[in-house]
Enzyme design. Structure first.
Site, PDB file in Angstrom:
ATOM      1  CG  ASP A 427      57.177   9.434 -12.618  1.00 26.19           C
ATOM      2  OD1 ASP A 427      57.692   9.251 -13.734  1.00 26.19           O
ATOM      3  OD2 ASP A 427      55.977   9.715 -12.477  1.00 26.19           O
ATOM      4  CG  ASN A 435      58.116  -3.043  -7.550  1.00 19.84           C
ATOM      5  OD1 ASN A 435      59.213  -3.190  -7.012  1.00 19.84           O
ATOM      6  ND2 ASN A 435      57.400  -1.952  -7.392  1.00 19.84           N
ATOM      7  CG  ASP A 444      62.055  -1.897  -1.184  1.00 17.09           C
ATOM      8  OD1 ASP A 444      61.179  -1.205  -1.743  1.00 17.09           O
ATOM      9  OD2 ASP A 444      61.823  -2.661  -0.229  1.00 17.09           O
ATOM     10  CD  GLU A 470      56.159   4.935  -9.350  1.00 16.72           C
ATOM     11  OE1 GLU A 470      55.330   4.851 -10.257  1.00 16.72           O
ATOM     12  OE2 GLU A 470      55.912   4.559  -8.185  1.00 16.72           O
TER      13      GLU A 470
END
Length: 548
Positions: A427, A435, A444, A470
């Protein structure tokens, strides 16, 4: 050009019956006044019975039909008998002999009337549409996940409008619930911007007059908030006094990414609205003559009868990947037997269509009768639904469900054939910060470019999936622990070197990797836990590393 001689009446009836059998239609005749019914064997077979097991009366329909659908059926019959519709048509469920429900399209027409003007003999047919109804349900489920609204809009001659079907997205677009506009669309029209109303009504009128696609951009106002939406729909005659449009409306004022979604929606709409076509053909194996119905010409784009008139015409024009299926079907075709195949056949302009052929050889082995139906849209929809069920809509990587099923399969194969199997889980490090600092659209973009970058590094046999927000996983068949660790290191280095640009920002990322190998006797869950444990160790060691 060869023209088949007109067959004698008895042969015509025989061919007609053969064509009905080839299309697998159940037929019925009903005397409304006496209740007498005449069914063919296929009608009984659709619900799992032999013909002699059913009473030749209307009771056989009433006893096996779903009570809720009988209400609609009776309503449609009364409309037909009253002259408000030229035909009776209804989709209904029937109880199969083994207990499950079968969907049929029931259609017919009153052919004779009593002296005092009452309906007497009605004739009709049943076509099983269970698979089609299931496809509709799956499409409706997917439509509910698509931003915007997928809908049917119906307009009557007297000006009435309604939405017989609208996905849940109509609440997002117009602020109304689907059930509130089933019979009256006025709640939707009340949300349209007054300045745009003349243009909207003009485009609807033009589409209706020309039977052309309706395409329009306009504003809606919901709870005081104004936004732009885009609509695209295709008109189809519904009844004598109404036209329906099938299409999609999306909000185009939010994000640029919606343009990609809109383009996909246009393709879906175009494929969903074309009408199904069915043709038939007859081949005489003795004198090598063949008859093609006009619809065959239309489906395959012929302007005149093809030069090749033998039985192998479809074989010669079949897609190479489907050729074995055609050859096998020809071998299996014997006197008195029927084969049912789906394959691709080349159109005269060069592209391939998906068709379904039902072919029967008569008992004497002389005549071969067949039907051909263009199922391109249905097949592509089915394949697209399958693709959407397996793929993550944002990144295009496989989703968690597909990954889990593939892992179970490959673990079983590893056990049975003693093949090596490795799994890598990873990840993005500190993804939340991306974010928080740059916004979710930047997040995104990071996910999309990660998949694009690493997708170029995986082999064709590998399974690369997004298994969480993620979180990602990679299945590596026929790789040892050492090889898988090397692969994970290549992934890590590629991400470390990646620079993502979003709205003037340059974003750098790293990821932590865990690698595990399947060992005999271990379940797929155990293998996954080993990989997750290694991933946790990589995070504990400072992240941006590979652990096994």
């Amino acid at each position: 050009m060869y023209t088949s001689p007109k067959p004698p009446e008895s042969l015509y009836v025989k061919k007609l019956l053969s064509m009905i059998e080839a299309t697998q239609a159940g037929t019925w005749e009903w005397n409304v006044q006496t209740g007498e019914c005449r069914f063919n064997e296929r009608w009984a077979e659709i619900i799992g019975y032999q013909l002699d097991e059913l009473t030749p009366s209307i009771d056989s329909w009433l006893q096996h039909s779903h009570p809720e659908d009988l209400v609609l059926s009776n309503q449609r019959l009364e409309e037909h008998f009253a002259g408000r519709s030229p035909f009776y048509e209804c989709e209904a469920r029937m109880r199969h002999k083994d207990g499950h429900w079968v969907w049929v399209r029931d259609s017919g027409r009153c052919e004779t009337w009593t002296a005092d003007g009452k309906p007497e003999w009605v004739i009709g047919s049943h076509i099983e549409i269970t698979h089609l109804v299931e496809l509709r349900h799956r499409f409706s489920t997917i439509a509910s996940l698509i931003p915007g609204v997928v809908y049917e809009f119906q307009q009557f001659e007297d000006g009435r409008t309604r939405f017989p079907y609208a996905s849940a997205g109509i609440k997002e677009i117009y602020g109304v619930d689907p059930e509130h506009v089933i019979e009256d669309a006025s709640a939707v029209f009340e949300t349209l911007h007054p300045d745009d109303m003349p243009h909207i009504m003009e485009t609807i009128a033009q589409s209706r007059a020309n039977m052309s696609d309706w395409v329009c951009e306009y504003r809606v106002v919901v709870n005081g908030k104004e936004r732009w939406v885009f609509g695209h729909a295709r008109p189809v005659y519904k009844t004598n006094d109404s036209i329906s449009w099938y299409g999609m409306i999306v909000d185009i004022s939010e994000r640029k990414m919606m343009e990609l979604e809109l383009e996909r929606s246009r393709r879906n709409l175009k494929q969903a609205q074309a009408l199904t076509k069915l043709g038939h053909w007859e081949a005489n194996l003795n004198n090598r003559t063949i008859y093609w119905s006009d619809m065959i010409y239309t489906i395959l784009g012929w302007r005149e009868k093809p030069d090749s008139g033998d039985f192998h015409f479809f074989r010669d024009r079949t897609h190479p990947d489907d050729l074995d299926q055609i050859i096998t079907a020809e071998r299996e075709l014997k006197p008195g037997h029927t084969v049912d195949i789906q394959h691709r056949v080349q159109h005269m302009d060069g592209h391939y269509l998906w068709v379904r052929q039902i072919v029967e050889m008569e008992a004497n082995g002389e005549m071969v009768l067949g039907t051909l139906r263009d199922i391109t849209e249905e097949k592509e929809l089915e394949l697209r639904l399958k693709e959407q069920a397996e793929r993550d809509p944002l990144t295009g990587a496989y989703n968690r469900r597909f990954f889990t099923e593939a892992l179970e399969t490959l673990v079983y194969r590893s056990e049975r054939y003693e093949e090596s199997l490795a799994i890598v889980t990873f990840d993005i490090d500190h993804f939340k910060r991306i974010n928080d600092n740059f916004g979710h659209e930047a997040g995104d973009r990071v996910l999309i470019e990660l998949v694009q970058t690493l997708g170029r590094l995986v082999r064709e046999s590998d399974i690369f999936a997004r298994t969480g927000g993620e979180e990602f996983s990679l299945l590596l068949p026929n790789q040892t622990l050492q090889q898988a660790t090397h692969t994970a290191e290549r992934f890590r280095a590629a991400l470390e070197a990646l620079v993502i640009r979003s709205e003037g920002n340059e974003i750098k990322i790293t990821a932590s990797f865990g690698v595990a190998i399947h060992r005999n006797g271990a379940t797929h869950n155990e293998v996954l836990r080993h990989a997750d444990k290694a991933l946790y160790a990589a995070k504990s060691c400072g992240r941006n590393c590979v652990m096994s």
